[in-house]
Design a protein around this motif. Structure first.
Motif, PDB file in Angstrom:
ATOM      1  N   VAL A  80       0.858  -1.178   0.000  1.00  0.00           N
ATOM      2  CA  VAL A  80       0.000   0.000   0.000  1.00  0.00           C
ATOM      3  C   VAL A  80       0.898   1.233   0.000  1.00  0.00           C
ATOM      4  O   VAL A  80       1.876   1.294   0.746  1.00  0.00           O
ATOM      5  N   GLU A  81       0.553   2.203  -0.861  1.00  0.00           N
ATOM      6  CA  GLU A  81       1.344   3.433  -0.899  1.00  0.00           C
ATOM      7  C   GLU A  81       1.126   4.235   0.372  1.00  0.00           C
ATOM      8  O   GLU A  81       0.028   4.274   0.917  1.00  0.00           O
ATOM      9  N   ALA A  82       2.211   4.865   0.847  1.00  0.00           N
ATOM     10  CA  ALA A  82       2.147   5.681   2.064  1.00  0.00           C
ATOM     11  C   ALA A  82       3.141   6.825   1.921  1.00  0.00           C
ATOM     12  O   ALA A  82       3.960   6.842   1.007  1.00  0.00           O
ATOM     13  N   GLU A  83       3.049   7.770   2.839  1.00  0.00           N
ATOM     14  CA  GLU A  83       4.003   8.872   2.833  1.00  0.00           C
ATOM     15  C   GLU A  83       4.474   9.108   4.259  1.00  0.00           C
ATOM     16  O   GLU A  83       3.681   9.132   5.190  1.00  0.00           O
ATOM     17  N   GLY A  84       5.779   9.251   4.407  1.00  0.00           N
ATOM     18  CA  GLY A  84       6.367   9.473   5.720  1.00  0.00           C
ATOM     19  C   GLY A  84       7.212  10.725   5.729  1.00  0.00           C
ATOM     20  O   GLY A  84       7.164  11.537   4.795  1.00  0.00           O
ATOM     21  N   THR A  85       8.020  10.873   6.748  1.00  0.00           N
ATOM     22  CA  THR A  85       8.850  12.068   6.886  1.00  0.00           C
ATOM     23  C   THR A  85       9.922  12.167   5.794  1.00  0.00           C
ATOM     24  O   THR A  85      10.426  13.249   5.521  1.00  0.00           O
ATOM     25  N   ILE A 129       5.100  -4.644  10.525  1.00  0.00           N
ATOM     26  CA  ILE A 129       4.890  -3.848   9.312  1.00  0.00           C
ATOM     27  C   ILE A 129       6.240  -3.726   8.597  1.00  0.00           C
ATOM     28  O   ILE A 129       7.277  -3.486   9.224  1.00  0.00           O
ATOM     29  N   ILE A 130       6.193  -3.899   7.285  1.00  0.00           N
ATOM     30  CA  ILE A 130       7.400  -3.787   6.464  1.00  0.00           C
ATOM     31  C   ILE A 130       7.211  -2.607   5.518  1.00  0.00           C
ATOM     32  O   ILE A 130       6.152  -2.409   4.941  1.00  0.00           O
ATOM     33  N   GLY A 131       8.288  -1.825   5.344  1.00  0.00           N
ATOM     34  CA  GLY A 131       8.277  -0.715   4.403  1.00  0.00           C
ATOM     35  C   GLY A 131       9.305  -0.964   3.315  1.00  0.00           C
ATOM     36  O   GLY A 131      10.272  -1.694   3.498  1.00  0.00           O
ATOM     37  N   ARG A 132       9.076  -0.386   2.162  1.00  0.00           N
ATOM     38  CA  ARG A 132      10.067  -0.468   1.079  1.00  0.00           C
ATOM     39  C   ARG A 132      10.030   0.818   0.274  1.00  0.00           C
ATOM     40  O   ARG A 132       8.995   1.463   0.137  1.00  0.00           O
TER      41      ARG A 132
END
Length: 137
Positions: A80-85, A129-132
């Motif tokens: 799922v697309e997300a946006e972080g700092t 949770i995994i991010g890439r």
């Protein structure tokens, strides 16, 4: 007469043949070495010759790391697309996927971070949770 040795060049080679093919193969390696301490010239020569002998045998002084087999496929994980700092990235909480579980194990074995297929992949602390994120070239 006085002189000082400051550089040596040592070369070694070997020629092999395949009698059936009448083909000759020649290998030759040469190393140029700067000598900082003239008293160490014999040690330098011996070390260089040993290295050249290893190369001619096809050996290496640095052991090759075995390629690790990856038991997961990121294309089989729901992202799922997300946006972080630090900008946009993809994240997954696909805990029912076997590939997700295998990737999670791999991340834990690599302190929560690794690179694969042009992606930087990480595990969020204290959650499954995994991010890439695509690596920038």
């Amino acid at each position: 007469m006085s002189f000082k040795i400051c550089k040596i060049v040592i070369g070694k080679g070997k020629t092999t043949t395949d009698e059936k093919q009448t083909q000759w193969t020649r290998q030759y390696f040469e190393i140029e070495c700067l000598i900082e301490d003239e008293n160490q010239i014999e040690l330098a020569r011996g070390s260089i010759e040993a290295l050249l002998d290893m190369w001619l045998k096809g050996e290496s002084i640095t052991p090759q790391k075995p390629q690790q087999t990856v038991h997961w496929d990121t294309s089989k994980i729901k992202w799922v697309e997300a946006e972080g700092t630090h900008g946009k990235y993809e994240r997954s909480e696909d805990v029912n996927s076997l590939d997700f579980k295998e990737l999670l194990k791999d991340l834990e074995a690599h302190n929560g971070k690794l690179s694969h297929d042009g992606y930087f992949i990480w595990k969020f602390e204290k959650s499954p949770i995994i991010g890439r994120k695509k690596r920038q070239k």
